[in-house]
Scaffold this motif. Sequence first.
Motif, PDB file in Angstrom:
ATOM      1  N   HIS A 185     -20.626  21.825 -14.423  1.00 19.04           N
ATOM      2  CA  HIS A 185     -20.579  22.054 -14.775  1.00 19.04           C
ATOM      3  C   HIS A 185     -18.870  23.177 -14.577  1.00 19.04           C
ATOM      4  O   HIS A 185     -18.558  23.344 -13.277  1.00 19.04           O
ATOM      5  CB  HIS A 185     -21.349  23.551 -14.138  1.00 19.04           C
ATOM      6  CG  HIS A 185     -21.064  25.090 -15.155  1.00 19.04           C
ATOM      7  ND1 HIS A 185     -21.865  25.341 -15.748  1.00 19.04           N
ATOM      8  CD2 HIS A 185     -20.498  26.227 -14.662  1.00 19.04           C
ATOM      9  CE1 HIS A 185     -21.355  27.014 -16.513  1.00 19.04           C
ATOM     10  NE2 HIS A 185     -20.923  26.819 -15.187  1.00 19.04           N
ATOM     11  N   ILE A 186     -17.993  23.801 -15.413  1.00 21.11           N
ATOM     12  CA  ILE A 186     -16.548  23.837 -16.137  1.00 21.11           C
ATOM     13  C   ILE A 186     -17.032  25.147 -16.700  1.00 21.11           C
ATOM     14  O   ILE A 186     -17.224  24.946 -18.033  1.00 21.11           O
ATOM     15  CB  ILE A 186     -15.543  22.884 -16.365  1.00 21.11           C
ATOM     16  CG1 ILE A 186     -15.908  22.130 -14.828  1.00 21.11           C
ATOM     17  CG2 ILE A 186     -13.815  23.774 -15.674  1.00 21.11           C
ATOM     18  CD1 ILE A 186     -14.691  20.415 -15.697  1.00 21.11           C
ATOM     19  N   ALA A 187     -16.647  26.279 -16.235  1.00 17.43           N
ATOM     20  CA  ALA A 187     -17.008  27.297 -17.190  1.00 17.43           C
ATOM     21  C   ALA A 187     -15.917  27.611 -17.841  1.00 17.43           C
ATOM     22  O   ALA A 187     -16.290  27.857 -19.638  1.00 17.43           O
ATOM     23  CB  ALA A 187     -17.208  28.486 -16.298  1.00 17.43           C
ATOM     24  N   ARG A 188     -14.442  27.364 -18.240  1.00 15.97           N
ATOM     25  CA  ARG A 188     -13.540  27.428 -18.734  1.00 15.97           C
ATOM     26  C   ARG A 188     -12.865  26.369 -18.270  1.00 15.97           C
ATOM     27  O   ARG A 188     -12.638  25.860 -16.639  1.00 15.97           O
ATOM     28  CB  ARG A 188     -13.130  28.891 -18.537  1.00 15.97           C
ATOM     29  CG  ARG A 188     -13.972  29.926 -19.352  1.00 15.97           C
ATOM     30  CD  ARG A 188     -12.843  31.191 -18.782  1.00 15.97           C
ATOM     31  NE  ARG A 188     -11.472  31.641 -19.259  1.00 15.97           N
ATOM     32  CZ  ARG A 188     -11.584  32.605 -19.588  1.00 15.97           C
ATOM     33  NH1 ARG A 188     -12.458  33.629 -20.051  1.00 15.97           N
ATOM     34  NH2 ARG A 188     -10.567  32.844 -20.454  1.00 15.97           N
ATOM     35  N   ILE A 189     -11.912  25.853 -19.301  1.00 16.92           N
ATOM     36  CA  ILE A 189     -11.043  24.661 -18.789  1.00 16.92           C
ATOM     37  C   ILE A 189      -9.945  25.396 -18.133  1.00 16.92           C
ATOM     38  O   ILE A 189      -9.749  24.075 -17.696  1.00 16.92           O
ATOM     39  CB  ILE A 189     -10.288  24.127 -20.526  1.00 16.92           C
ATOM     40  CG1 ILE A 189      -9.903  22.982 -19.828  1.00 16.92           C
ATOM     41  CG2 ILE A 189      -9.119  25.015 -21.139  1.00 16.92           C
ATOM     42  CD1 ILE A 189     -10.277  21.484 -19.538  1.00 16.92           C
ATOM     43  N   THR A 190      -9.538  25.846 -18.235  1.00 15.73           N
ATOM     44  CA  THR A 190      -8.352  27.022 -16.971  1.00 15.73           C
ATOM     45  C   THR A 190      -8.912  26.927 -15.545  1.00 15.73           C
ATOM     46  O   THR A 190      -8.700  27.213 -14.420  1.00 15.73           O
ATOM     47  CB  THR A 190      -8.152  28.465 -16.617  1.00 15.73           C
ATOM     48  OG1 THR A 190      -9.663  29.495 -17.739  1.00 15.73           O
ATOM     49  CG2 THR A 190      -7.199  28.702 -18.209  1.00 15.73           C
ATOM     50  N   ASP A 191     -10.767  26.977 -15.260  1.00 11.39           N
ATOM     51  CA  ASP A 191     -10.956  26.532 -14.489  1.00 11.39           C
ATOM     52  C   ASP A 191     -11.046  25.036 -13.623  1.00 11.39           C
ATOM     53  O   ASP A 191     -11.388  23.807 -12.914  1.00 11.39           O
ATOM     54  CB  ASP A 191     -12.870  27.024 -14.430  1.00 11.39           C
ATOM     55  CG  ASP A 191     -13.155  28.427 -14.436  1.00 11.39           C
ATOM     56  OD1 ASP A 191     -12.008  29.261 -13.870  1.00 11.39           O
ATOM     57  OD2 ASP A 191     -14.167  28.678 -15.395  1.00 11.39           O
ATOM     58  N   SER A 242     -17.394  31.054 -26.876  1.00 14.91           N
ATOM     59  CA  SER A 242     -19.256  31.713 -26.277  1.00 14.91           C
ATOM     60  C   SER A 242     -20.027  30.874 -25.794  1.00 14.91           C
ATOM     61  O   SER A 242     -21.044  31.859 -25.245  1.00 14.91           O
ATOM     62  CB  SER A 242     -20.057  31.709 -27.834  1.00 14.91           C
ATOM     63  OG  SER A 242     -20.460  30.791 -28.673  1.00 14.91           O
ATOM     64  N   VAL A 243     -20.224  29.634 -25.251  1.00 15.93           N
ATOM     65  CA  VAL A 243     -20.606  29.169 -24.569  1.00 15.93           C
ATOM     66  C   VAL A 243     -19.854  29.276 -22.727  1.00 15.93           C
ATOM     67  O   VAL A 243     -19.131  27.969 -23.888  1.00 15.93           O
ATOM     68  CB  VAL A 243     -21.347  28.009 -24.305  1.00 15.93           C
ATOM     69  CG1 VAL A 243     -22.364  27.094 -23.487  1.00 15.93           C
ATOM     70  CG2 VAL A 243     -22.787  28.190 -25.855  1.00 15.93           C
ATOM     71  N   PHE A 244     -20.088  29.630 -21.834  1.00 15.43           N
ATOM     72  CA  PHE A 244     -18.859  29.006 -20.662  1.00 15.43           C
ATOM     73  C   PHE A 244     -19.734  28.155 -19.747  1.00 15.43           C
ATOM     74  O   PHE A 244     -19.762  28.226 -18.412  1.00 15.43           O
ATOM     75  CB  PHE A 244     -18.460  30.392 -19.843  1.00 15.43           C
ATOM     76  CG  PHE A 244     -18.294  31.289 -20.803  1.00 15.43           C
ATOM     77  CD1 PHE A 244     -16.597  31.791 -20.318  1.00 15.43           C
ATOM     78  CD2 PHE A 244     -19.186  32.179 -21.851  1.00 15.43           C
ATOM     79  CE1 PHE A 244     -16.022  32.268 -21.539  1.00 15.43           C
ATOM     80  CE2 PHE A 244     -18.006  33.131 -22.824  1.00 15.43           C
ATOM     81  CZ  PHE A 244     -16.331  32.794 -22.428  1.00 15.43           C
TER      82      PHE A 244
END
Length: 113
Positions: free
Chosen positions: A47-53, A94-96
Motif C-alpha cells: 500500500h502506497i497511497a500516492r506516488i509522492t509517498d 480517486s483511489v488512494f
Amino acid sequence: MAENCLFCKIAAGEIPSTQVYSDDTYYAFRDINPGAPTHVLIVPRKHIARITDADPGDAELLGGLMLIANKIAAQEHLTDFRLALNCGPHAGQSVFHIHLHLMGGRDFSWPPG
Ligand code: AMP
C-alpha cells in the motif's frame, strides 16, 4: 495491507475483480469503468497511497510496475498504449493506492483532459 483500501482488498481477493495478472508483488485487473477497449489497472500489493509517498526503497518496486505493464501490453496484443498514473484529486486520482492505468485499443489525444 491498509484498512479500508479498495485496491488492497481487490489485490487480496476480498473484493471481486477481473484478474489480468498476479504475482507475489503485483496485481492487475480490468477497470470497472473502462476508458478504452483495453483498460487495466496495475497495482503493487504494497500500500502506497500516492506516488509522492514512495521513497528510494521503492525504486525497484516502481520500476517493476513498468515492466509488468509491458508484459500485460504484450499479453493484450497492444503495441501502442498509454500508461497513466494520477497523483492527487486535482489530477484525477480517486483511489488512494497507487495504480498504473494501461489503456489501449483506440487513438488517444494529447494533452489528456
Ligand atoms: P484514478 O481515478 O486514477 O484513481 O483511477 C481509479 C480507477 O479505478 C478508475 O478508472 C475507476 O473506474 C477504477 N475503479 C474503481 N473501483 C473499481 C473496482 N471495484 N474495480 C475495478 N476498477 C475500479
